[in-house]
Design a protein around this motif. Structure first.
Motif, PDB file in Angstrom:
ATOM      1  N   UNK A  54       0.839  -1.178   0.000  1.00 33.08           N
ATOM      2  CA  UNK A  54       0.000   0.000   0.000  1.00 33.08           C
ATOM      3  C   UNK A  54       0.892   1.251   0.000  1.00 33.08           C
ATOM      4  N   UNK A  55       0.551   2.207  -0.827  1.00 33.88           N
ATOM      5  CA  UNK A  55       1.308   3.451  -0.956  1.00 33.88           C
ATOM      6  C   UNK A  55       0.823   4.446   0.105  1.00 33.88           C
ATOM      7  N   UNK A  56       1.775   5.093   0.764  1.00 33.85           N
ATOM      8  CA  UNK A  56       1.430   6.056   1.809  1.00 33.85           C
ATOM      9  C   UNK A  56       1.090   7.405   1.186  1.00 33.85           C
ATOM     10  N   UNK A  57       0.144   8.091   1.822  1.00 38.63           N
ATOM     11  CA  UNK A  57      -0.212   9.441   1.391  1.00 38.63           C
ATOM     12  C   UNK A  57       0.828  10.422   1.943  1.00 38.63           C
ATOM     13  N   UNK A  58       0.910  11.631   1.364  1.00 33.66           N
ATOM     14  CA  UNK A  58       1.830  12.635   1.907  1.00 33.66           C
ATOM     15  C   UNK A  58       1.567  12.934   3.392  1.00 33.66           C
ATOM     16  N   UNK A  87       0.471  10.845   5.646  1.00 35.81           N
ATOM     17  CA  UNK A  87       1.010   9.747   6.449  1.00 35.81           C
ATOM     18  C   UNK A  87       2.527   9.863   6.584  1.00 35.81           C
ATOM     19  N   UNK A  88       3.204  10.257   5.515  1.00 36.56           N
ATOM     20  CA  UNK A  88       4.659  10.465   5.574  1.00 36.56           C
ATOM     21  C   UNK A  88       4.999  11.587   6.552  1.00 36.56           C
ATOM     22  N   UNK A  89       4.250  12.690   6.481  1.00 33.81           N
ATOM     23  CA  UNK A  89       4.491  13.812   7.382  1.00 33.81           C
ATOM     24  C   UNK A  89       4.244  13.426   8.842  1.00 33.81           C
ATOM     25  N   UNK A  90       3.200  12.655   9.071  1.00 33.74           N
ATOM     26  CA  UNK A  90       2.889  12.233  10.441  1.00 33.74           C
ATOM     27  C   UNK A  90       4.020  11.378  11.014  1.00 33.74           C
ATOM     28  N   UNK A  91       4.587  10.512  10.201  1.00 34.09           N
ATOM     29  CA  UNK A  91       5.693   9.664  10.650  1.00 34.09           C
ATOM     30  C   UNK A  91       6.972  10.470  10.879  1.00 34.09           C
ATOM     31  N   UNK A  92       7.193  11.492  10.059  1.00 39.56           N
ATOM     32  CA  UNK A  92       8.428  12.265  10.141  1.00 39.56           C
ATOM     33  C   UNK A  92       8.375  13.381  11.185  1.00 39.56           C
ATOM     34  N   UNK A  93       7.168  13.793  11.564  1.00 38.86           N
ATOM     35  CA  UNK A  93       7.026  14.904  12.513  1.00 38.86           C
ATOM     36  C   UNK A  93       7.555  14.505  13.885  1.00 38.86           C
ATOM     37  N   UNK A  94       8.197  15.460  14.579  1.00 27.66           N
ATOM     38  CA  UNK A  94       8.656  15.140  15.927  1.00 27.66           C
ATOM     39  C   UNK A  94       7.466  14.861  16.843  1.00 27.66           C
ATOM     40  N   UNK A  95       7.668  13.935  17.756  1.00 24.86           N
ATOM     41  CA  UNK A  95       6.602  13.541  18.661  1.00 24.86           C
ATOM     42  C   UNK A  95       6.337  14.661  19.670  1.00 24.86           C
TER      43      UNK A  95
END
Length: 134
Positions: free
Chosen positions: A1-5, A7-15
């Motif tokens: 499954x291809x991730x949406x932009x 989803x990528x931003x959510x993973x890369x954002x600092x917690x």
């Protein structure tokens, strides 16, 4: 499954860590709650944290006033009520200032009519929601 932009931003954002709420509890007036809160604020400020006083009640104690003078205080908001002027914690000014830590005394205080919230603890909840330690 291809991730949406997104989803990528959510993973890369600092917690985002939740804000810390530290309560100084005592069984009676004058046992050192405010003194200990101010001492902790001064200690954190000396470590380089941005600490301000939202509201501190000295109750005429010179030692408390002396400790409070060592930290920046956000000016209180003046509210007119039934022909008298009252000083309340200025929640909006604190939120605009965006400190790391704000010291708030008298958590059970009932705010004057015309304040954003009826109780000071509700103001504290807004500060915590803004990721400001209290």
């Amino acid at each position: 499954m291809v991730k949406t932009p997104e989803q990528w931003l959510e993973e890369a954002a600092p917690e985002k860590k939740p804000a810390i709420f530290k309560l100084f509890f005592g069984y009676a007036p004058g046992v050192g709650k405010t003194f200990n809160m101010l001492s902790e604020g001064i200690r954190r400020h000396s470590r380089g944290e941005d600490v301000v006083i939202g509201v501190v009640e000295t109750h005429g104690r010179s030692g408390i006033a002396e400790l409070a003078s060592k930290l920046e205080a956000v000016p209180r908001r003046k509210i007119e009520y039934k022909g008298a002027t009252f000083d309340e914690m200025d929640l909006d000014a604190i939120l605009a200032r965006k400190p790391q830590v704000v010291l708030v005394d008298e958590l059970a205080h009932t705010n004057i009519t015309g304040s954003k919230h009826g109780k000071r603890y509700q103001d504290v909840m807004d500060l915590l929601d803004a990721h400001i330690d209290v």
